[in-house]
Enzyme design. Structure first.
Site, PDB file in Angstrom:
ATOM      1  N   PHE A  12      80.573  16.622  29.365  1.00 58.06           N
ATOM      2  CA  PHE A  12      79.935  17.927  29.116  1.00 58.06           C
ATOM      3  C   PHE A  12      79.064  18.378  30.305  1.00 58.06           C
ATOM      4  CE2 PHE A  12      75.801  19.401  26.920  1.00 58.06           C
ATOM      5  CZ  PHE A  12      76.071  20.748  27.117  1.00 58.06           C
ATOM      6  N   ASP A  34      85.419   9.234  37.044  1.00 60.02           N
ATOM      7  CA  ASP A  34      85.317   9.313  35.582  1.00 60.02           C
ATOM      8  C   ASP A  34      86.420   8.456  34.965  1.00 60.02           C
ATOM      9  OD1 ASP A  34      84.031  11.761  33.494  1.00 60.02           O
ATOM     10  OD2 ASP A  34      85.556  10.364  32.771  1.00 60.02           O
ATOM     11  N   THR A  37      87.115   8.617  29.090  1.00 59.91           N
ATOM     12  CA  THR A  37      87.001   8.126  27.714  1.00 59.91           C
ATOM     13  C   THR A  37      87.293   9.306  26.788  1.00 59.91           C
ATOM     14  OG1 THR A  37      84.689   8.758  27.434  1.00 59.91           O
ATOM     15  CG2 THR A  37      85.111   6.590  28.439  1.00 59.91           C
ATOM     16  N   ASP A  60      86.291   3.177  36.321  1.00 59.28           N
ATOM     17  CA  ASP A  60      85.137   2.736  35.539  1.00 59.28           C
ATOM     18  C   ASP A  60      83.954   2.483  36.476  1.00 59.28           C
ATOM     19  OD1 ASP A  60      83.351   1.286  33.900  1.00 59.28           O
ATOM     20  OD2 ASP A  60      85.004   0.442  32.743  1.00 59.28           O
ATOM     21  N   SER A  86      77.272   8.487  25.436  1.00 54.67           N
ATOM     22  CA  SER A  86      76.123   9.386  25.256  1.00 54.67           C
ATOM     23  C   SER A  86      75.783   9.731  23.806  1.00 54.67           C
ATOM     24  CB  SER A  86      76.384  10.696  26.013  1.00 54.67           C
ATOM     25  OG  SER A  86      77.416  11.420  25.366  1.00 54.67           O
ATOM     26  N   THR A 101      78.680   0.274  29.844  1.00 51.95           N
ATOM     27  CA  THR A 101      78.725   1.442  30.749  1.00 51.95           C
ATOM     28  C   THR A 101      77.323   1.826  31.233  1.00 51.95           C
ATOM     29  OG1 THR A 101      80.790   2.361  29.952  1.00 51.95           O
ATOM     30  CG2 THR A 101      79.188   3.930  30.817  1.00 51.95           C
ATOM     31  N   THR A 131      67.595  10.441  29.847  1.00 51.14           N
ATOM     32  CA  THR A 131      67.314  11.217  28.646  1.00 51.14           C
ATOM     33  C   THR A 131      65.863  11.072  28.205  1.00 51.14           C
ATOM     34  OG1 THR A 131      67.824  11.282  26.281  1.00 51.14           O
ATOM     35  CG2 THR A 131      68.205   9.201  27.366  1.00 51.14           C
ATOM     36  N   ASP A 132      65.381  12.061  27.459  1.00 53.26           N
ATOM     37  CA  ASP A 132      64.025  11.958  26.894  1.00 53.26           C
ATOM     38  C   ASP A 132      63.961  10.930  25.752  1.00 53.26           C
ATOM     39  OD1 ASP A 132      65.452  13.379  24.961  1.00 53.26           O
ATOM     40  OD2 ASP A 132      64.059  15.069  24.861  1.00 53.26           O
ATOM     41  N   GLU A 133      65.153  10.506  25.253  1.00 52.75           N
ATOM     42  CA  GLU A 133      65.146   9.583  24.101  1.00 52.75           C
ATOM     43  C   GLU A 133      64.564   8.219  24.458  1.00 52.75           C
ATOM     44  OE1 GLU A 133      68.602   9.495  21.666  1.00 52.75           O
ATOM     45  OE2 GLU A 133      68.926  11.634  21.857  1.00 52.75           O
ATOM     46  N   TYR A 156      71.719   3.506  21.877  1.00 52.80           N
ATOM     47  CA  TYR A 156      71.950   4.423  23.003  1.00 52.80           C
ATOM     48  C   TYR A 156      70.702   4.516  23.879  1.00 52.80           C
ATOM     49  CZ  TYR A 156      71.871   8.894  25.489  1.00 52.80           C
ATOM     50  OH  TYR A 156      71.711   9.850  26.461  1.00 52.80           O
ATOM     51  N   ALA A 158      68.131   2.611  24.036  1.00 49.99           N
ATOM     52  CA  ALA A 158      67.758   1.319  24.639  1.00 49.99           C
ATOM     53  C   ALA A 158      68.608   1.058  25.883  1.00 49.99           C
ATOM     54  CB  ALA A 158      67.941   0.197  23.616  1.00 49.99           C
ATOM     55  N   LYS A 160      69.997   3.351  27.804  1.00 54.09           N
ATOM     56  CA  LYS A 160      69.560   4.278  28.858  1.00 54.09           C
ATOM     57  C   LYS A 160      68.229   3.810  29.453  1.00 54.09           C
ATOM     58  CE  LYS A 160      71.200   7.712  30.030  1.00 54.09           C
ATOM     59  NZ  LYS A 160      72.243   8.011  31.055  1.00 54.09           N
ATOM     60  N   LEU A 196      75.638  18.047  17.664  1.00 55.05           N
ATOM     61  CA  LEU A 196      75.287  18.981  16.583  1.00 55.05           C
ATOM     62  C   LEU A 196      75.794  20.422  16.793  1.00 55.05           C
ATOM     63  CD1 LEU A 196      73.800  19.463  13.886  1.00 55.05           C
ATOM     64  CD2 LEU A 196      71.795  20.088  15.244  1.00 55.05           C
TER      65      LEU A 196
END
Ligand code: NAD
Ligand code: DAU
Length: 363
Positions: A12, A34, A37, A60, A86, A101, A131-133, A156, A158, A160, A196
């Site tokens: 994306f 890429d 996947t 990969d 992701s 990955t 990411t902000d996560e 995910y 963790a 990142k 979403l």
């Protein structure tokens, strides 16, 4: 001219970034590595021709021989590392690929850059896209910034966070000119419909149920993907080696309100459902995501100050309208990514959570 390695350029954000680089830095050579996947799609790069300024390599990022050979062949000035697993829900179903990955792939790229760029990496940049996560979950007040302690809570995030720590360690220990970016939720063209916003657009246009996790009151800070891409270019060109930049749109919205807005936009464009009911009647509250983070919000003042970056799409409703229009106009792209494996995944995840009808691919 720069020679730039983009990883994950068929995903994306990667596809939007490759398109932005071709348009805004036409003299640069872009090499897109890429693995293709389920989330990578060559159709997202339709119209970008192979040639002296663009090369696609299927492979990969965790493959050390392949990555070292690419660095030797291409003598990259810069890396924009986006390749990743992701999706949080997939990381809950199966975490291993996320470590392979996101952690090992990042280590492989960092090591290849260190070996290739040697003792004197002056002028080079390794932009690690995160990411902000990694910062965990917020209560109703406050925002994440570069000083927020790491507290990842899903496999995910963790993975990142592990990758971010390696990237920062390579900057600190080896002096590799790494810049880390931590961005909030993106939306816009070419997003895989497991996420979403495209999931809701896809299901709602077909009159299928719209699964909202838990009470739907979780908050995300939405940024149009074109603004994330401009931040990544700014980080590459103006980022301080060793620095971290938090990137966000300052556009917070509760999930339920976001889903309702998308329903309104589709009703305006397509009319109501055949029954005469508005599309919001398709909303179903389903079992919550395990460990679901409640709220994310980003303070991006450092990026604004040091990189001179500003988002252009400031009005989330206008950005959402543009996005809905893009998906309606690019029905063929959406159909092309909805293969049997998506239908199987959808059934596995949403069947378990109590969502009813699934979105199956058309024959
Ligand atoms: P995506 O899932 O749409 O695309 C990921 C791409 O990486 C795909 O093209 C896939 O084929 C490729 N890929 C996966 N594993 C690979 C491997 N081992 N080797 C090579 N390529 C591989 O992801 P996205 O939403 O475009 O996210 C891109 C990056 O930005 C990720 O690092 C993600 O963590 C980060 N990010 C995403 C968001 C968001 O809202 N989407 C926000 C902040 C940060
Ligand atoms: O914050 C940045 C992150 O944003 C990126 O690092 C991730 O790669 C990206 O996937 C995204 O993570 P989220 O988990 O926030 O995005 P997602 O689109 O999966 O979910 C957004 C919110 O909507 C979240 O609170 C979960 C909820 N949701 C999601 C789906 C797919 C639902 O209520 N129903 C759904 O069917």
């Amino acid at each position: 001219m720069k020679r730039v390695l983009v990883t994950g350029g068929c995903g994306f954000i990667g596809a939007n970034l490759v398109r932005a680089l071709r348009a805004q830095r036409p003299d640069w050579r872009v090499v897109n590595l890429d693995k293709l996947t389920y989330a990578g799609n060559l159709r997202s790069l339709a119209g970008i021709e192979e040639g002296p300024r663009y090369r696609f390599v299927r492979g990969d990022v965790s493959d050390p021989e392949l990555v070292a050979a690419l660095f030797a062949e291409e003598d990259f000035d810069a890396v924009l590392h986006l390749a990743a697993e992701s999706h949080v829900d997939r990381s809950i179903l199966g975490p291993r690929a996320f470590v392979e990955t996101n952690v090992l792939g990042t280590l492989t790229l960092l090591e290849a850059a260190r070996q290739a760029w040697g003792e004197d990496p002056a002028g080079r940049r390794f932009v690690h896209v995160s990411t902000d996560e990694v910062y965990g979950s917020l209560g109703p007040e406050g925002r994440f910034d570069e000083r927020t302690p790491y507290a990842p809570r899903s496999p995910y995030s963790a993975s990142k966070a592990g990758a971010d720590h390696l990237a920062r360690a390579y900057a600190h220990t080896y002096g590799l000119p790494v810049v880390v970016t931590n961005c909030s939720n993106n939306y816009g063209p070419y997003q895989f419909p497991e996420k979403l916003i495209p999931l809701v657009i896809n299901n709602a246009r077909r009159g299928e149920e719209l699964p909202v996790y838990g009470d739907g009151k979780q908050v995300r800070d939405w940024l149009h993907v074109s603004d994330h891409c401009s931040a990544l270019l700014a980080a590459l060109e103006r980022g301080r080696p060793g620095a971290t930049y938090c990137i966000g749109g300052g556009s917070e919205r509760e999930n339920l309100a976001l889903v309702e807005r998308i329903c309104e936009l589709l009703d305006e464009r397509l009319g109501p459902l055949p029954s005469g009911a508005p599309r919001r009647s398709l909303i179903r509250f389903v079992r919550d995501r395990p460990g679901h983070d409640r709220r994310y919000a980003i303070d991006s003042s450092l990026a604004r100050r040091e990189l001179g970056w500003e988002p252009e799409v400031r009005d989330l409703d206008a950005g959402l309208a543009r996005t809905v229009d893009w998906y309606l106009a690019n029905d063929d792209w959406l159909e092309s990514v909805l293969d049997g494996s998506y239908a199987d995944y959808y059934q596995r995840l949403y069947g378990e959570r109590g969502a009813g009808r699934r979105s199956a691919p058309r024959a």
